[in-house]
Design a protein around this motif. Structure first.
Motif, mmCIF file in Angstrom:
data_model
loop_
_atom_site.group_PDB
_atom_site.id
_atom_site.type_symbol
_atom_site.label_atom_id
_atom_site.label_comp_id
_atom_site.label_asym_id
_atom_site.label_seq_id
_atom_site.Cartn_x
_atom_site.Cartn_y
_atom_site.Cartn_z
ATOM 1 N N ILE A 142 71.759 -70.692 -1.205
ATOM 2 C CA ILE A 142 71.705 -70.241 0.180
ATOM 3 C C ILE A 142 71.663 -68.726 0.248
ATOM 4 O O ILE A 142 70.923 -68.139 1.056
ATOM 5 C CB ILE A 142 72.915 -70.805 0.965
ATOM 6 C CG1 ILE A 142 72.836 -72.329 1.044
ATOM 7 C CG2 ILE A 142 72.982 -70.201 2.361
ATOM 8 C CD1 ILE A 142 74.063 -72.979 1.656
ATOM 9 N N ASP A 187 68.165 -67.480 -0.614
ATOM 10 C CA ASP A 187 67.247 -67.668 0.504
ATOM 11 C C ASP A 187 67.498 -66.629 1.587
ATOM 12 O O ASP A 187 66.548 -66.081 2.180
ATOM 13 C CB ASP A 187 67.399 -69.075 1.090
ATOM 14 C CG ASP A 187 66.948 -70.159 0.111
ATOM 15 O OD1 ASP A 187 66.179 -69.820 -0.819
ATOM 16 O OD2 ASP A 187 67.369 -71.313 0.276
ATOM 17 N N ALA A 188 68.784 -66.353 1.857
ATOM 18 C CA ALA A 188 69.112 -65.375 2.895
ATOM 19 C C ALA A 188 68.664 -63.979 2.487
ATOM 20 O O ALA A 188 68.178 -63.200 3.321
ATOM 21 C CB ALA A 188 70.616 -65.396 3.172
ATOM 22 N N GLU A 213 75.123 -72.368 5.632
ATOM 23 C CA GLU A 213 74.057 -71.469 6.069
ATOM 24 C C GLU A 213 74.331 -70.932 7.474
ATOM 25 O O GLU A 213 74.095 -69.751 7.745
ATOM 26 C CB GLU A 213 72.721 -72.197 6.025
ATOM 27 C CG GLU A 213 71.538 -71.301 6.309
ATOM 28 C CD GLU A 213 70.221 -72.029 6.141
ATOM 29 O OE1 GLU A 213 69.165 -71.393 6.287
ATOM 30 O OE2 GLU A 213 70.245 -73.259 5.870
ATOM 31 N N ARG A 254 74.620 -66.946 8.024
ATOM 32 C CA ARG A 254 73.663 -66.290 8.913
ATOM 33 C C ARG A 254 74.377 -65.652 10.105
ATOM 34 O O ARG A 254 73.975 -64.570 10.567
ATOM 35 C CB ARG A 254 72.618 -67.293 9.387
ATOM 36 C CG ARG A 254 71.667 -67.746 8.296
ATOM 37 C CD ARG A 254 70.609 -68.695 8.844
ATOM 38 N NE ARG A 254 69.718 -69.145 7.792
ATOM 39 C CZ ARG A 254 68.650 -68.470 7.370
ATOM 40 N NH1 ARG A 254 68.365 -67.292 7.916
ATOM 41 N NH2 ARG A 254 67.893 -68.946 6.411
#
Length: 457
Positions: free
Chosen positions: A309, A312-313, A345, A349
């Motif tokens: 995660i 990806d972030a 996530e 985020r």
């Protein structure tokens, strides 16, 4: 039950003690106020005549034998003193000796609260003209049967009896309360089908009334929650079709659009995307409200999942700094991989959106006993203490105190206030907990606890 039992037990005990004391006091004074004292003094004439006849016909030996017969009558005692003041029997009570040689007349002494309730004295004469003094003592009934021993046995029996009665009565009163307590806890965990047992509802008392009203309330709440969930699902599904048609129409409009129209078409596409995200979040919330099917759950390595995660972030937000560290020797949890990843996530985020420019989001993984501990902290403005719990509720945002960074504002909308709510429901569905708090050095931190599972060889 313990509190109610103690209160009932003490109430019984206090009532018994007060009743006993009042009874003893009233009984003592009743004997003084009534004619019972006169009725007790009246037979002493017979005792005096019998003692004098015995002395005259048998002398002191027969009189002593007559006095010994009183030992078989514990409530009445008789004592004889000769002219020199010597008693024919040993062990004369002090109050009897004091009364015998007092300067009082031959009137009876009445003391309803003392050991010797009534004492009567009279002179008797032998056949040879010698005088003796006869004292007849009527022992108080409470002294006859040994009041301290009587009270001790009575108190012990009362304690045992009141303990049994208090236990039965408190159990009778608290059993339905325990049922209701379990029902309330089950409802708090999302089980709206719980009901009070039929035997409690049939009771014809206040507890029965409360049980019936509780079931009516639970039924209405269950129907309301079901209707709400069904409404969210129906509305969300029904909105998907017009959204799909809008996207098709948008793409067709782009084919004939002039450059001046592109800005407006982009805005329409952005708002359509926002609406689609909102519908997706609502459907996710609706699914989480329903009992989870754990057949597809599996052991997930949370550390590996978090690192994916974070990667990806970082790819989507190259300007956002993410720092992840791990002190966990174990990180396996039994979970739904998709739901758990969505929860992590959402929190990460959310932290990226609110951390100050040039600061990082710190992620720390650790384990303690049978729990996995995950701490996610941003370096933003934080949240007022009275707003922390509200952030875990759907559609709740704290726009005044928790603004997003300028970079995040340029990337789209401000969110719907569902991310943290969904994450909280996911974590709780997996047997864990999510707590929000302000870090002492600034920023908001989320602490997640999830139950660990053992690694299979």
């Amino acid at each position: 039950m313990r509190g109610i039992f103690v209160k009932i037990f003490l109430a019984f005990l206090l009532t018994s003690v007060v009743a006993t004391l009042v009874t003893l006091v009233l009984a003592a004074y009743y004997r003084e106020w009534s004619n019972e004292s006169i009725n007790l003094i009246a037979p002493t004439g017979g005792y005096i005549s019998a003692a004098e006849l015995t002395l005259q016909y048998g002398g002191e030996p027969l009189l002593i034998e007559w006095l010994l017969t009183f030992q078989r009558h514990p409530s009445v005692n008789a004592y004889v003193f000769d002219s020199t003041g010597i008693s024919l029997l040993d062990n004369v009570p002090d109050q009897v000796r004091e009364y015998a040689f007092s300067s009082e007349s031959y009137e009876a002494r009445v003391d309803p609260l003392g050991r010797s309730e009534i004492i009567v004295k009279a002179p008797i004469e032998s056949y040879d003209g010698r005088f003796y003094l006869l004292v007849v003592e009527f022992v108080h009934p409470l002294a006859v049967f040994n009041l301290p021993t009587y009270l001790a046995w009575g108190f012990g029996a009362s304690l045992a009896l009141f303990a049994v009665l208090g236990f039965l009565l408190s159990g009778y009163l608290t059993q339905p309360l325990r049922h209701m307590q379990r029902s309330v806890k089950a409802m708090a965990k999302g089980d709206w089908s719980v009901r009070i047992p039929r035997n409690l509802r049939l009771r014809q008392d206040e507890i029965g009334d409360l049980s019936r009203e509780f079931n009516q309330m639970a039924g209405k709440l269950e129907r309301s929650i079901q209707d709400q969930r069904q409404l969210v699902r129906d509305v969300s599904h029904e909105l998907r079709s017009p959204l799909a048609r809008s996207r098709v129409a948008l793409e067709l409009a782009r084919l004939d659009a002039v450059p001046e129209q592109e800005e407006f078409l982009d805005r329409i596409e952005l708002e359509t995307q926002r609406l689609d995200e909102l519908i997706g979040d609502l459907l996710g919330m609706a699914r989480l409200e329903i009992e989870q099917d754990q057949k597809h759950w599996q052991a997930i390595n949370c550390e590996q999942q978090l690192r994916h995660i974070v990667e990806d972030a970082r790819f989507e937000r190259p300007d956002g700094s993410l720092q992840i560290s791990s002190r966990a020797a174990r990180s396996l949890v039994l979970a739904d991989p998709r739901l758990l990843a969505a929860a992590f996530e959402n929190i990460i985020r959310n932290a990226l959106l609110h951390t100050h420019p040039g600061t990082s989001v710190d992620i720390l993984l650790a384990d303690e006993d049978d729990w996995l501990l995950l701490n996610i902290r941003d370096h933003g403005p934080g949240v007022p203490e009275d707003k922390l719990d509200d952030l875990l509720r759907p559609f709740v945002r704290n726009e005044d105190a928790r603004q997003r960074s300028e970079a995040s504002l340029g990337q789209g909308h401000r969110g719907f206030g569902l991310g943290l709510a969904i994450a909280d429901k996911v974590v709780r569905a997996h047997g864990g907990s999510l707590e929000l708090s302000n870090h002492v050095d600034g920023g908001l931190q989320a602490d997640i606890r999830l139950p660990l599972v053992e690694e299979q060889a």
